[in-house]
Write an enzyme that holds these catalytic residues in place. Structure first.
Site, PDB file in Angstrom:
ATOM      1  N   ASP A 161      -0.137  -6.694   4.813  1.00  0.00           N
ATOM      2  CA  ASP A 161      -0.957  -8.012   5.101  1.00  0.00           C
ATOM      3  C   ASP A 161       0.103  -8.915   5.856  1.00  0.00           C
ATOM      4  OD1 ASP A 161      -3.149  -6.466   4.310  1.00  0.00           O
ATOM      5  OD2 ASP A 161      -3.170  -7.787   2.326  1.00  0.00           O
ATOM      6  N   THR A 221       0.969  -1.311   0.041  1.00  0.00           N
ATOM      7  CA  THR A 221       0.223   0.212  -0.034  1.00  0.00           C
ATOM      8  C   THR A 221       0.999   1.223   0.045  1.00  0.00           C
ATOM      9  OG1 THR A 221      -1.703  -1.155   1.239  1.00  0.00           O
ATOM     10  CG2 THR A 221      -1.768   1.233   1.239  1.00  0.00           C
TER      11      THR A 221
END
Length: 333
Positions: free
Chosen positions: A94, A18
């Site tokens: 993640d 991200t």
């Protein structure tokens, strides 16, 4: 007039995530930025260290493989041999906890390795990437962080690789270390280590090039009948981690299957609760920890399922026998 001390040398490796993502024409965000672009965009970062920025990958972190992280570990070890003082790995959140734990196993020595990411992309309001990067670089070049192994720095908090996990899908405070709390924090540009965790002494975990042995991870749910568990060895897996309920329990009807699988491949018993140890001598009913350990399962101790899977994979790749695997797991509590 005395000369100022030389600035530390910092290796920065970006894998994507991200923190590197920008909006595309097709909708949504995807990884586009490299390490050099990220470093250049953070005010004050260039003053922290002499930085060498590399971008081995640009992927979402769910697409990373353990083979990728083994390669990253090799790059870090080579950089340390060349005199770098610390390493910073940028990736998606993640799988940060998995990358950090794998690097903790694979990169020995005193020099800090820090894994960092962001919960918000650079084009979103309140993007946390720049602040996280600056804090992580300060930790990676700090004398106070030496000897702590691989660390995760997010939201100005410093976490040990063996305890940290992502506990929320959206908040910038998503990363927690429930069993210990953070090791420290970054405030006013200063790295403050409040507690230290000794690294366990393990046999060598150097890994061969190429594919690693496949290890399965199964989470047990109410009413599970064991058909997936029974199928694991036949699918080519060389090891299995079971996330049992509570302190490490499975339905009684599955207990015999656990024993059968454990005669064929190593089976490690973890807890799906994600905090606290697997019990060893409290419950004695069919499917309890006493029953499963007697049938040949190994206790993951304080390690959750994803980290126990990493340790088992690297242990099998290094040729550890069953007793060595048990000792390695026990070293983490």
């Amino acid at each position: 007039m005395s000369a100022s001390p030389p600035r530390p040398r910092l290796l920065v490796l970006s894998l994507g995530g991200t923190i590197t993502m920008t909006a595309g024409a097709g909708g949504g965000i995807s990884p586009t930025l490299g390490a050099a672009e990220l470093v250049a965009a953070v005010p004050g970062l260039a003053e922290v260290a002499d930085i060498e920025a590399r971008s081995p990958l640009k992927v979402g972190s769910a697409s990373l493989t353990l083979e990728n992280i083994v390669a990253v570990a090799g790059e870090i070890r080579a950089a340390f041999a060349q005199g770098f003082d610390g390493a910073l790995v940028i990736q998606g959140t993640d799988t940060i906890e998995e990358t950090a734990f794998a690097l903790d196993l694979l990169v020995p020595g005193e020099r800090p390795v820090v894994v960092v990411g962001a919960m918000r992309g650079p084009q979103q309001p309140g993007a946390d990437g720049p602040a996280n990067l600056l804090a992580a670089a300060l930790v990676a070049t700090s004398e106070a962080a030496r000897g702590l192994g691989t660390l995760v720095v997010m939201n100005d908090q410093i976490h040990a690789a063996r305890f940290v996990r992502k506990a929320h899908t959206a908040l910038t405070s998503a990363f927690v270390s429930e069993m210990t709390g953070p090791l420290g924090l970054v405030a006013e540009g200063r790295v403050r280590i409040l507690t230290r965790v000794a690294r366990p002494c393990l046999p060598a975990l150097a890994t061969p090039d190429g594919a690693l042995p496949p290890v399965a991870l199964l989470k047990i749910a109410m009413g599970d009948d064991g058909r997936l568990l029974r199928a694991v060895p036949g699918l080519g897996y060389t090891g299995l981690v079971i996330e049992g309920a509570g302190a490490g329990h499975v339905p009684g009807a599955m207990a015999e299957i656990v024993g059968e699988v454990a005669t064929r491949i190593p089976v490690v018993l973890a807890s799906r609760t994600l905090a606290g140890p697997v019990f060893e001598r409290t419950y004695g009913y069919p499917g309890s920890e006493v029953d499963l350990l007697a049938r040949g399962a190994l206790s993951a101790g304080l390690l959750g399922g994803v980290k126990a899977r990493l340790l088992l994979t690297l242990a099998l790749a290094a040729g550890w026998e069953r007793d060595a695997i048990a000792r390695g797991l026990d070293a983490f509590g």
